[in-house]
Design a protein around this motif. Structure first.
Motif, short mmCIF file in Angstrom:
data_model
loop_
_atom_site.label_atom_id
_atom_site.label_comp_id
_atom_site.label_asym_id
_atom_site.label_seq_id
_atom_site.Cartn_x
_atom_site.Cartn_y
_atom_site.Cartn_z
N LEU A 90 0.83 -1.21 0.00
CA LEU A 90 0.00 0.00 0.00
C LEU A 90 0.86 1.26 0.00
O LEU A 90 0.56 2.23 -0.71
CB LEU A 90 -0.93 -0.01 1.21
CG LEU A 90 -2.04 -1.07 1.22
CD1 LEU A 90 -2.83 -1.02 2.50
CD2 LEU A 90 -2.95 -0.89 0.01
N LEU A 91 1.92 1.25 0.80
CA LEU A 91 2.82 2.40 0.79
C LEU A 91 3.43 2.58 -0.60
O LEU A 91 3.52 3.71 -1.11
CB LEU A 91 3.92 2.22 1.83
CG LEU A 91 5.01 3.30 1.85
CD1 LEU A 91 4.41 4.66 2.17
CD2 LEU A 91 6.10 2.96 2.87
N GLN B 70 2.21 1.66 -3.44
CA GLN B 70 1.21 2.09 -4.43
C GLN B 70 0.89 3.58 -4.32
O GLN B 70 0.42 4.19 -5.28
CB GLN B 70 -0.07 1.27 -4.25
CG GLN B 70 0.08 -0.20 -4.64
CD GLN B 70 -1.19 -0.99 -4.40
OE1 GLN B 70 -2.23 -0.72 -5.01
NE2 GLN B 70 -1.12 -1.97 -3.50
N LEU B 71 1.16 4.16 -3.15
CA LEU B 71 0.93 5.59 -2.98
C LEU B 71 2.05 6.43 -3.60
O LEU B 71 1.88 7.63 -3.79
CB LEU B 71 0.80 5.93 -1.50
CG LEU B 71 -0.45 5.42 -0.78
CD1 LEU B 71 -0.33 5.66 0.72
CD2 LEU B 71 -1.70 6.08 -1.35
#
Length: 596
Positions: free
Chosen positions: A154-155, A157-158
């Motif tokens: 998730l990190l 993908q940001l």
């Protein structure tokens, strides 16, 4: 004419990769801290559900469901209810929460560009807490690996990162969660390398190690720094007989690993044939767990207390046999139902029980010694990660003097498992989804050959000059097919472009129609790629893939004079050499030389 210089491109790539590695390492350190917090949260959540269901109290301490007597209907019904909840979460939340976590992480890396959905980061630990807290015989490590991996993904993908950098952060989170759960930093790194990274390169190894280091440091104030299952090995005295018996433990552990793996996927096949939706399968698996719990209540839950008794020699024969039979059966059968839970803790318990049982027949070493070897053997056989099995066992117990017999047992189990089974319990599911996964690492033969060793040399007399006339005789003297590449040089012999026999023939025909002399320059095109003799074939393969070309002239970097031509066919020379070394058998020394 403009040409692409491959060596310059490679140097620039290496130069720009260095600061990127530092950036990813910094991000991985953040992921490591988050992974440690996630590990603590999952363990506390498992403790909360276990206490609420089996003890009707509000507490987050990690307790065993079978530590005291419970009504039969609770032992039987709690796993069924937990399986039903997991099935509902999987169907209406995300199907990715099904399984023990590692295959899902591998699949995200192989096919999903290391992208994990945000809801998986919440649903996976929640479903695992419900499954384990209601009596499921699973471990917390698989779900935390998936949860930590989801945090890293998730990190990533940001941010504006490549797929490889996303993979590195995903694996960093997974390894960090595992290290924080078991206080096993080196085993977590080894598992990442052996199972998740599919490479051993600084760009990924350094960030993963940083994440694991941060997670292990954070574990101190959160969960403590002591080994999870401490064993006093100070009185251990190893003999050749002990080392020989370690082979026996390894082979029996490997056989048990093969049987358990076979049982898991026979169970999965049986559930797939049921005429009900897969949402109901975890509840049916829960029924199997409940029935097993009525026979041996200590087989329910994570079972850290039972593992500790096995590894310290405090388990009786009844508990050993109950765990060995009931735990193996309910773990394998319920895991095949697709519920949520990890494989490591059950494997620890099963392997420890096997070793403890054998230890009743073998010479006494120290309390729990043979259980320790059984644990490492079954881990090496089930997971096909022998080094991880050895290091994991040492970090869990701190029984450092037992290293050699651990290596022997784990390797023997790994060898038997590799001979009997095509894939491990961790990778069989990946194969069943139509993906090919190899865990065998070797030197790339393209990396061991240089261009100069396989290229087709260009003789000076056969070089085409841009100003010369393209006669039929001259064209016919050129080697290769009509589309083969031929370098074209200027008056000083430096490369100015490339051509083919077909282009020369077309240019000759066009010049004849216009009653003009056919000059080679008319058939010459820009050279899109020129390589150097001292480059490796791996570099050339990458450049061919980037440019879409299948051949290129080889030029001297100092004089720009052509030395030869390299094609895709030449790249196969390295593969052929590799196959020859693997399959060709020959006698190097004659018998007379050996006798003399």
């Amino acid at each position: 004419m403009r040409t692409t210089h491959a060596s310059t491109h490679a140097r620039l790539g290496d130069f720009t990769a260095r600061p990127r590695m530092l950036v990813v390492t910094g991000l991985a350190a953040v992921v490591g801290g988050a992974g440690a917090v996630a590990a603590l949260a999952l363990l506390r959540l498992i403790g909360l559900v276990t206490n609420l269901v089996f003890y009707q109290r509000f507490s987050t301490s990690l307790v065993a469901p079978g530590a005291q007597h419970h009504p039969w209907w609770l032992v039987l019904g709690a796993p069924v209810a937990g399986g039903l909840v997991v099935g509902l979460m999987a169907r209406y939340g995300s199907e990715k929460i099904r399984g023990h976590g590692m295959p899902e992480a591998i699949e995200a890396i192989l096919t999903g560009g290391s992208r994990v959905q945000p809801k998986v980061a919440l649903l996976k630990p929640s479903s695992a807490a419900v499954s384990i807290g209601t009596g499921g015989p699973f471990g917390a490590e698989g779900p935390i690996i998936m949860t930590g991996g989801a945090i890293g993904s998730l990190l990533a993908q940001l941010l504006h990162l490549t797929a490889n950098e996303r993979k590195t952060l995903l694996v960093s989170g997974a390894a960090a969660g595992m290290a924080a759960t078991f206080n096993s930093p080196l085993a977590a790194i080894l598992l990442a390398v052996e199972l998740l990274l599919f490479e051993w390169r600084p760009r990924s190894f350094v960030p993963v190690a940083a994440a694991v280091a941060v997670a292990t440091v954070c574990r101190g104030p959160l969960l403590g720094t002591a080994p999870v299952f401490p064993v006093d090995a100070s009185g251990l005295h190893l003999t050749p007989a002990v080392d020989l018996l370690a082979v026996v433990v390894g082979l029996t552990g490997g056989a048990l690993a093969v049987a358990a793996t076979w049982l898991v996927y026979r169970a999965e096949d049986a559930f797939a044939r049921l005429p009900v939706h897969w949402m109901w399968w975890p509840a049916l698996g829960g029924l199997v767990i409940g029935l097993g719990g009525l026979v041996e209540p200590r087989a329910l839950g994570v079972g850290y207390d039972v593992i500790d008794q096995l590894l310290t020699g405090r388990a009786g024969l009844g508990l050993i046999l109950g765990v060995l039979t009931v735990k193996t059966a309910i773990w394998a059968l319920s895991l095949g139902s697709g519920t949520s839970g990890g494989v490591l803790a059950p494997v620890f318990m099963i392997g420890g029980a096997l070793g403890a049982w054998e230890g009743m027949l073998f010479p006494r070493a120290i309390p729990g010694f043979w259980a320790i070897l059984g644990l490492a053997a079954v881990v090496g056989g089930v997971m096909r990660s022998p080094l991880t099995g050895v290091v994991f066992t040492l970090e869990l117990t701190h029984a450092w003097p037992a290293m050699l017999p651990l290596v022997i047992a784990s390797t023997a189990a790994y060898a038997l498992s590799a001979l009997v089974l095509k894939r491990s319990v961790l990778t069989e599911k990946i194969a069943r989804r139509g993906l090919h996964l190899t865990r065998e690492y070797s030197t790339d033969p393209l990396e061991t050959f240089f261009v100069r060793e396989v290229m087709q040399p260009v003789e000076h007399g056969r070089l085409l000059a841009a100003h010369e006339t393209a006669t039929h005789t001259r064209i016919g003297a050129l080697r290769g097919s009509a589309g083969a590449l031929h370098p074209v040089v200027d008056a000083e012999g430096a490369l100015v472009g490339v051509t083919t026999r077909r282009r020369l023939a077309d240019a000759t025909a066009a010049a004849a129609a216009d009653a003009e002399p056919p000059v080679v320059h008319a058939a010459t095109v820009e050279c899109r790629l020129a390589v150097h003799p001292d480059q490796t074939l791996r570099q050339i393969a990458h450049l061919f893939a980037e440019t879409g070309l299948t051949s290129a002239p080889v030029v001297d970097p100092a004089t720009r004079r052509p030395a030869g031509v390299i094609t895709l066919r030449h790249l196969l020379s390295a593969r052929l050499h590799d196959l020859t070394e693997e399959h060709h058998r020959e006698r190097v020394l004659p018998r007379r030389a050996v006798a003399g």
